[in-house]
Design a protein around this motif. Structure first.
Motif, short mmCIF file in Angstrom:
data_model
loop_
_atom_site.label_atom_id
_atom_site.label_comp_id
_atom_site.label_asym_id
_atom_site.label_seq_id
_atom_site.Cartn_x
_atom_site.Cartn_y
_atom_site.Cartn_z
N ASN A 31 0.82 -1.21 0.00
CA ASN A 31 0.00 0.00 0.00
C ASN A 31 0.85 1.27 0.00
OD1 ASN A 31 -2.42 -1.43 0.01
ND2 ASN A 31 -2.49 -1.54 2.25
N PHE A 32 1.98 1.21 0.71
CA PHE A 32 2.88 2.36 0.76
C PHE A 32 3.43 2.66 -0.63
CE2 PHE A 32 7.17 4.10 1.06
CZ PHE A 32 6.97 5.20 1.88
N ILE A 33 3.89 1.64 -1.33
CA ILE A 33 4.43 1.82 -2.68
C ILE A 33 3.36 2.41 -3.59
CG2 ILE A 33 5.19 0.54 -4.74
CD1 ILE A 33 6.74 -1.31 -2.79
N GLN A 34 2.13 1.92 -3.47
CA GLN A 34 1.05 2.45 -4.30
C GLN A 34 0.80 3.93 -4.00
OE1 GLN A 34 0.02 0.20 -6.47
NE2 GLN A 34 -1.24 1.69 -7.58
N THR A 35 0.88 4.31 -2.73
CA THR A 35 0.68 5.71 -2.35
C THR A 35 1.76 6.60 -2.95
OG1 THR A 35 -0.41 5.10 -0.28
CG2 THR A 35 0.51 7.32 -0.40
N VAL A 36 3.00 6.15 -2.88
CA VAL A 36 4.10 6.93 -3.45
C VAL A 36 3.90 7.10 -4.96
CG1 VAL A 36 6.58 6.97 -3.91
CG2 VAL A 36 5.75 6.28 -1.66
N LEU A 37 3.49 6.03 -5.63
CA LEU A 37 3.31 6.08 -7.08
C LEU A 37 2.15 6.98 -7.48
CD1 LEU A 37 3.78 2.29 -7.93
CD2 LEU A 37 5.37 4.13 -8.46
N GLU A 38 1.06 6.93 -6.72
CA GLU A 38 -0.15 7.64 -7.12
C GLU A 38 -0.22 9.07 -6.59
OE1 GLU A 38 -3.36 5.18 -5.86
OE2 GLU A 38 -3.04 3.68 -7.44
N ARG A 39 0.53 9.38 -5.51
CA ARG A 39 0.44 10.71 -4.91
C ARG A 39 1.77 11.46 -4.93
NH1 ARG A 39 -2.26 10.55 0.85
NH2 ARG A 39 -1.78 12.76 0.59
N ASP A 40 2.80 10.88 -4.34
CA ASP A 40 4.05 11.62 -4.14
C ASP A 40 4.76 11.94 -5.45
OD1 ASP A 40 3.36 11.30 -1.55
OD2 ASP A 40 5.07 10.08 -0.96
N LEU A 41 4.87 10.94 -6.34
CA LEU A 41 5.61 11.17 -7.58
C LEU A 41 4.88 12.14 -8.51
CD1 LEU A 41 7.20 7.67 -8.30
CD2 LEU A 41 8.03 9.55 -6.88
N PRO A 42 3.56 12.02 -8.69
CA PRO A 42 2.87 13.05 -9.48
C PRO A 42 3.00 14.45 -8.88
CG PRO A 42 1.50 11.10 -9.32
CD PRO A 42 2.65 10.90 -8.39
N GLN A 43 2.94 14.56 -7.55
CA GLN A 43 3.10 15.87 -6.91
C GLN A 43 4.51 16.41 -7.09
OE1 GLN A 43 1.84 15.08 -2.91
NE2 GLN A 43 -0.34 15.23 -3.40
N ALA A 44 5.48 15.51 -7.32
CA ALA A 44 6.86 15.93 -7.57
C ALA A 44 7.09 16.28 -9.04
CB ALA A 44 7.83 14.83 -7.14
N GLY A 45 6.03 16.15 -9.85
CA GLY A 45 6.14 16.60 -11.24
C GLY A 45 6.26 15.50 -12.27
N ILE A 46 6.12 14.22 -11.88
CA ILE A 46 6.18 13.13 -12.85
C ILE A 46 4.76 12.82 -13.32
CG2 ILE A 46 6.71 10.70 -13.20
CD1 ILE A 46 9.04 10.94 -11.38
N ALA A 47 4.54 12.92 -14.62
CA ALA A 47 3.19 12.73 -15.16
C ALA A 47 2.98 11.32 -15.71
CB ALA A 47 2.93 13.76 -16.26
N ALA A 48 3.96 10.44 -15.61
CA ALA A 48 3.83 9.09 -16.16
C ALA A 48 2.78 8.28 -15.40
CB ALA A 48 5.18 8.38 -16.10
N PRO A 49 2.13 7.32 -16.04
CA PRO A 49 1.16 6.47 -15.36
C PRO A 49 1.81 5.67 -14.24
CG PRO A 49 1.00 6.21 -17.75
CD PRO A 49 2.24 7.00 -17.47
N PRO A 50 1.09 5.44 -13.14
CA PRO A 50 1.66 4.67 -12.03
C PRO A 50 2.18 3.29 -12.43
CG PRO A 50 -0.35 5.76 -11.31
CD PRO A 50 -0.24 5.99 -12.79
N VAL A 51 1.54 2.65 -13.40
CA VAL A 51 1.99 1.31 -13.81
C VAL A 51 3.37 1.39 -14.45
CG1 VAL A 51 0.84 1.44 -16.07
CG2 VAL A 51 1.33 -0.79 -15.02
#
Length: 386
Positions: free
Chosen positions: A167-187
């Motif tokens: 769940n933590f990894i999913q949170t980082v992928l779906e929230r933290d990385l997009p907020q850091a400016g990465i627009a790539a899909p979580p998958v």
């Protein structure tokens, strides 16, 4: 409840000498829990910038903050960088009415870019998950397998720990990385992160991940930098000595947390870890992270030549250049690489950290050191130099 007295004292000391202290580290490493030692979450002096109520209270930040007294805590401060100029004004008041403890999940480099207005008023304290010294050497096997995130390490069962990390990894992928400016899909980002797990402990080469993901090399380098910026990945830079040998120039990549590495490698049990092809690399990364926590080096690198000579970690500590090798074996011996590193780099000492229990001399200035010695900090690893 695992106590963290050294970290508490470090923050307390920083608050005594600075009007603003930034306690930074990865999401869920325990920053909020530590801050509760000083300010209760439901008090007027606590703001969580992921909480709509706190955001509403800070709609007029100067009005909200200038009347507060004592210690004020602002959590997830990287979400509102426009607060830093206001904190500068409040930190310059005479007499000083309040001190500010700001919590963030961004790297020191990213935070400094946002907080330039606080130069000379801000001290940064970096926080990680539980260290071996905090959990105790008797819990070392569990600590290595599950990692140092409190909820992963303290989970009731291995299944619960695995579920939390997923769940933590999913949170980082779906929230933290997009907020850091990465627009790539979580998958796609999960594929990249999983690739990094197989690079753990190896030299970084952007070409292969770029081809696999169908993106440019600068793009995957940016992905790597963002994961480093949110404390998921450590990029260890090479040391360049003034020698005639051709030296490696690419960085090595390591996971900051062994539990997340094991999650992405599909490792779910102690038996699976010990039989996995990445077991040795996992151990190396685990030891390196514990060395960072125990020694708090001023600078750190690895060293390698194209002829095969290398040393896992070179640390600069208070003007001393020291070497550390990580060996997962019963009785490590002196290697040609260690001799070359001593001669070519002029290292003061080398500590060979291994999972045994006896400290013994391998050569002049080279000593085998049990992993358990790291709980004693610098004195445990390099006696007489602290």
């Amino acid at each position: 409840m695992i106590q963290r007295p050294i970290l508490l004292q470090k923050v307390h000391t920083a608050l005594e000498r600075n009007p603003v202290v930034a306690l930074i580290g990865s999401r869920q490493c325990g920053k909020t829990t530590l801050a509760r030692e000083w300010v209760k979450v439901d008090s007027a002096g606590y703001f969580d910038l992921e909480d709509p109520i706190s955001l509403a209270r800070l709609s007029e930040p100067m009005t909200a903050l200038r009347e507060l007294r004592g210690l004020v805590v602002i959590d997830e401060v990287q979400r509102r960088p426009e607060l830093f100029p206001i904190l500068r004004v409040l930190a310059d008041r005479q007499p000083l009415a309040a001190r500010f403890l700001v919590l963030g999940s961004a790297s020191p480099e990213l935070l400094r870019q946002s907080s330039e207005s606080l130069a000379g008023r801000l001290e940064i304290v970096v926080m990680a998950g539980f260290s071996l010294a905090e959990v105790g050497v008797n819990a070392q096997a569990q600590h290595w397998l599950r990692g140092g995130f409190p909820r992963s390490f303290l989970a009731r069962t291995e299944t619960d720990s695995v579920a939390w990390r997923k769940n933590f990894i999913q949170t980082v992928l779906e929230r933290d990385l997009p907020q850091a400016g990465i627009a790539a899909p979580p998958v796609a980002l999960l594929r990249f992160w999983t690739m990094l797990a197989h690079y753990h402990g190896q030299l970084w080469n952007a070409a292969e991940p770029a081809r696999s993901l169908g993106v440019s090399e600068p793009t995957v380098r940016r992905y790597l930098d963002v994961l480093s910026g949110v404390f998921m990945i450590r990029q260890l830079r090479p040391w360049h000595a003034n020698v005639k040998k051709r030296q490696v120039k690419a960085p090595k990549v390591y996971f900051n947390d062994a539990g997340l590495l094991h999650q992405l490698l599909g490792i779910r049990s102690p038996h699976h870890l010990l039989s996995h092809p990445k077991c040795g690399a996992s151990w190396e990364g685990y030891v390196i992270e514990e060395v960072f926590k125990a020694l708090e080096p001023d600078e750190a690198y690895f060293w390698a030549t194209h002829n095969g000579a290398e040393i896992d970690l070179i640390v600069l500590k208070e003007g001393r250049l020291l070497g550390i090798e990580c060996k997962r074996m019963d009785a490590p011996r002196l290697t040609p690489s260690m001799r070359i590193a001593l001669d070519d780099l002029n290292l003061e000492r080398i500590a060979v950290v291994y999972p045994g229990t006896q400290r013994y001399r391998l050569a002049e200035r080279v000593e085998a050191v049990p992993l358990a010695a790291l709980v004693e900090g610098m004195e445990g690893v390099f006696p007489g130099l602290s």
